[in-house]
Design a protein around this motif. Structure first.
Motif, PDB file in Angstrom:
ATOM      1  N   PRO A 104      49.928 -90.599 -88.893  1.00  0.00           N
ATOM      2  CA  PRO A 104      50.381 -89.452 -89.696  1.00  0.00           C
ATOM      3  C   PRO A 104      49.314 -89.025 -90.707  1.00  0.00           C
ATOM      4  CG  PRO A 104      52.046 -91.181 -89.653  1.00  0.00           C
ATOM      5  CD  PRO A 104      50.807 -91.744 -89.020  1.00  0.00           C
ATOM      6  N   ASN A 105      49.278 -87.742 -90.997  1.00  0.00           N
ATOM      7  CA  ASN A 105      48.399 -87.140 -92.004  1.00  0.00           C
ATOM      8  C   ASN A 105      46.911 -87.238 -91.706  1.00  0.00           C
ATOM      9  OD1 ASN A 105      50.573 -86.278 -93.637  1.00  0.00           O
ATOM     10  ND2 ASN A 105      50.786 -88.375 -94.367  1.00  0.00           N
ATOM     11  N   THR A 106      46.539 -87.590 -90.468  1.00  0.00           N
ATOM     12  CA  THR A 106      45.132 -87.559 -90.097  1.00  0.00           C
ATOM     13  C   THR A 106      44.812 -86.178 -89.535  1.00  0.00           C
ATOM     14  OG1 THR A 106      45.584 -88.425 -87.878  1.00  0.00           O
ATOM     15  CG2 THR A 106      45.037 -90.032 -89.611  1.00  0.00           C
ATOM     16  N   LEU A 107      43.544 -85.829 -89.529  1.00  0.00           N
ATOM     17  CA  LEU A 107      43.143 -84.517 -89.018  1.00  0.00           C
ATOM     18  C   LEU A 107      43.565 -84.313 -87.569  1.00  0.00           C
ATOM     19  CD1 LEU A 107      39.573 -84.211 -90.521  1.00  0.00           C
ATOM     20  CD2 LEU A 107      41.555 -82.814 -91.092  1.00  0.00           C
ATOM     21  N   ASN A 108      43.320 -85.318 -86.739  1.00  0.00           N
ATOM     22  CA  ASN A 108      43.673 -85.168 -85.326  1.00  0.00           C
ATOM     23  C   ASN A 108      45.174 -85.026 -85.126  1.00  0.00           C
ATOM     24  OD1 ASN A 108      41.089 -85.102 -84.195  1.00  0.00           O
ATOM     25  ND2 ASN A 108      40.930 -87.318 -84.267  1.00  0.00           N
ATOM     26  N   ARG A 109      45.974 -85.678 -85.945  1.00  0.00           N
ATOM     27  CA  ARG A 109      47.430 -85.524 -85.863  1.00  0.00           C
ATOM     28  C   ARG A 109      47.833 -84.110 -86.252  1.00  0.00           C
ATOM     29  NH1 ARG A 109      51.857 -88.995 -85.983  1.00  0.00           N
ATOM     30  NH2 ARG A 109      53.736 -87.767 -85.908  1.00  0.00           N
ATOM     31  N   LEU A 110      47.226 -83.586 -87.313  1.00  0.00           N
ATOM     32  CA  LEU A 110      47.536 -82.226 -87.740  1.00  0.00           C
ATOM     33  C   LEU A 110      47.155 -81.215 -86.662  1.00  0.00           C
ATOM     34  CD1 LEU A 110      46.314 -82.425 -91.447  1.00  0.00           C
ATOM     35  CD2 LEU A 110      48.684 -82.372 -90.650  1.00  0.00           C
ATOM     36  N   VAL A 111      46.002 -81.416 -86.029  1.00  0.00           N
ATOM     37  CA  VAL A 111      45.566 -80.520 -84.953  1.00  0.00           C
ATOM     38  C   VAL A 111      46.525 -80.614 -83.770  1.00  0.00           C
ATOM     39  CG1 VAL A 111      43.751 -80.114 -83.233  1.00  0.00           C
ATOM     40  CG2 VAL A 111      43.142 -80.499 -85.632  1.00  0.00           C
ATOM     41  N   GLU A 112      46.859 -81.833 -83.376  1.00  0.00           N
ATOM     42  CA  GLU A 112      47.762 -82.005 -82.241  1.00  0.00           C
ATOM     43  C   GLU A 112      49.129 -81.387 -82.522  1.00  0.00           C
ATOM     44  OE1 GLU A 112      48.240 -85.510 -79.195  1.00  0.00           O
ATOM     45  OE2 GLU A 112      49.280 -86.025 -81.069  1.00  0.00           O
ATOM     46  N   ASP A 113      49.654 -81.602 -83.710  1.00  0.00           N
ATOM     47  CA  ASP A 113      50.938 -81.002 -84.069  1.00  0.00           C
ATOM     48  C   ASP A 113      50.884 -79.477 -83.995  1.00  0.00           C
ATOM     49  OD1 ASP A 113      51.969 -83.546 -84.484  1.00  0.00           O
ATOM     50  OD2 ASP A 113      51.937 -83.417 -86.681  1.00  0.00           O
ATOM     51  N   LYS A 114      49.781 -78.887 -84.467  1.00  0.00           N
ATOM     52  CA  LYS A 114      49.631 -77.437 -84.436  1.00  0.00           C
ATOM     53  C   LYS A 114      49.534 -76.944 -82.986  1.00  0.00           C
ATOM     54  CE  LYS A 114      49.420 -74.915 -87.449  1.00  0.00           C
ATOM     55  NZ  LYS A 114      50.437 -74.055 -88.089  1.00  0.00           N
ATOM     56  N   LEU A 115      48.819 -77.657 -82.135  1.00  0.00           N
ATOM     57  CA  LEU A 115      48.714 -77.270 -80.730  1.00  0.00           C
ATOM     58  C   LEU A 115      50.071 -77.342 -80.033  1.00  0.00           C
ATOM     59  CD1 LEU A 115      45.353 -78.972 -79.737  1.00  0.00           C
ATOM     60  CD2 LEU A 115      45.797 -76.517 -79.988  1.00  0.00           C
ATOM     61  N   ILE A 116      50.852 -78.363 -80.351  1.00  0.00           N
ATOM     62  CA  ILE A 116      52.209 -78.480 -79.786  1.00  0.00           C
ATOM     63  C   ILE A 116      53.061 -77.310 -80.244  1.00  0.00           C
ATOM     64  CG2 ILE A 116      54.338 -79.854 -79.875  1.00  0.00           C
ATOM     65  CD1 ILE A 116      52.459 -82.361 -79.878  1.00  0.00           C
ATOM     66  N   GLN A 117      52.922 -76.943 -81.512  1.00  0.00           N
ATOM     67  CA  GLN A 117      53.670 -75.797 -82.042  1.00  0.00           C
ATOM     68  C   GLN A 117      53.280 -74.511 -81.312  1.00  0.00           C
ATOM     69  OE1 GLN A 117      52.662 -74.754 -86.086  1.00  0.00           O
ATOM     70  NE2 GLN A 117      54.666 -73.841 -86.446  1.00  0.00           N
ATOM     71  N   TYR A 118      51.972 -74.299 -81.109  1.00  0.00           N
ATOM     72  CA  TYR A 118      51.520 -73.113 -80.378  1.00  0.00           C
ATOM     73  C   TYR A 118      52.051 -73.112 -78.949  1.00  0.00           C
ATOM     74  CZ  TYR A 118      48.052 -72.089 -84.043  1.00  0.00           C
ATOM     75  OH  TYR A 118      47.417 -71.782 -85.222  1.00  0.00           O
ATOM     76  N   ALA A 119      52.010 -74.259 -78.290  1.00  0.00           N
ATOM     77  CA  ALA A 119      52.495 -74.351 -76.908  1.00  0.00           C
ATOM     78  C   ALA A 119      53.982 -74.047 -76.834  1.00  0.00           C
ATOM     79  CB  ALA A 119      52.200 -75.740 -76.335  1.00  0.00           C
ATOM     80  N   SER A 120      54.730 -74.525 -77.800  1.00  0.00           N
ATOM     81  CA  SER A 120      56.170 -74.275 -77.832  1.00  0.00           C
ATOM     82  C   SER A 120      56.451 -72.782 -78.014  1.00  0.00           C
ATOM     83  CB  SER A 120      56.810 -75.073 -78.962  1.00  0.00           C
ATOM     84  OG  SER A 120      58.172 -74.755 -79.082  1.00  0.00           O
ATOM     85  N   ARG A 121      55.706 -72.137 -78.903  1.00  0.00           N
ATOM     86  CA  ARG A 121      55.877 -70.698 -79.119  1.00  0.00           C
ATOM     87  C   ARG A 121      55.501 -69.911 -77.872  1.00  0.00           C
ATOM     88  NH1 ARG A 121      53.479 -69.745 -85.188  1.00  0.00           N
ATOM     89  NH2 ARG A 121      55.155 -70.810 -86.296  1.00  0.00           N
TER      90      ARG A 121
END
Length: 136
Positions: A104-121
């Motif tokens: 949690p709270n690492t750069l790669n986690r933040l990037v992955e979470d954002k990519l998942i959000q984009y994919a979901s949208r």
């Protein structure tokens, strides 16, 4: 949404595996940025990020070397894009654990979470999700 330090310069090349590769003109690049920083006032916060493989090519002017020894200027040598991201943001990039998750709270986690959000949208959009007015 992670701020990037604006008092750093970075040079290098990154291959498809995220490894930072050596570049030419490394001394001139460092000395050029140093000159700009000196003109603006060295305060120890300025630095340049270079490929680790370029360390053997360093032949910097004595003025730059002295500033580094006096902690007025820094040179960070990195081997990977994750190391570069950490230098630029002051945050840990993070590596996957045995379950394939980034901490949690690492750069790669933040990037992955954002990519998942984009994919979901994107998925919602491609499935014809409508807005509250019923328009597709």
């Amino acid at each position: 949404r992670v701020p990037i330090r604006q008092n750093l310069a970075i040079t290098g090349s990154v291959n498809q595996l995220g490894r930072v590769q050596a570049v030419g003109g490394i001394n001139e690049k460092i000395e050029g940025f140093f000159a700009v920083c000196k003109e603006r006032g060295l305060d120890g916060s300025h630095a340049v990020v270079i490929p680790h493989d370029n360390i053997k090519h360093l032949m910097l002017r004595e003025e730059v070397v002295e500033a580094v020894h006096e902690n007025l200027f820094n040179v960070f040598a990195v081997r990977s894009i994750d190391e570069a991201f950490s230098a630029l943001t002051g945050r840990t990039a993070g590596a996957r654990d045995k379950d394939g998750e980034f901490p949690p709270n690492t750069l790669n986690r933040l990037v992955e979470d954002k990519l998942i959000q984009y994919a979901s949208r994107r998925k919602q959009f491609s499935e014809g999700a409508s807005d509250d007015k019923g328009i597709r």
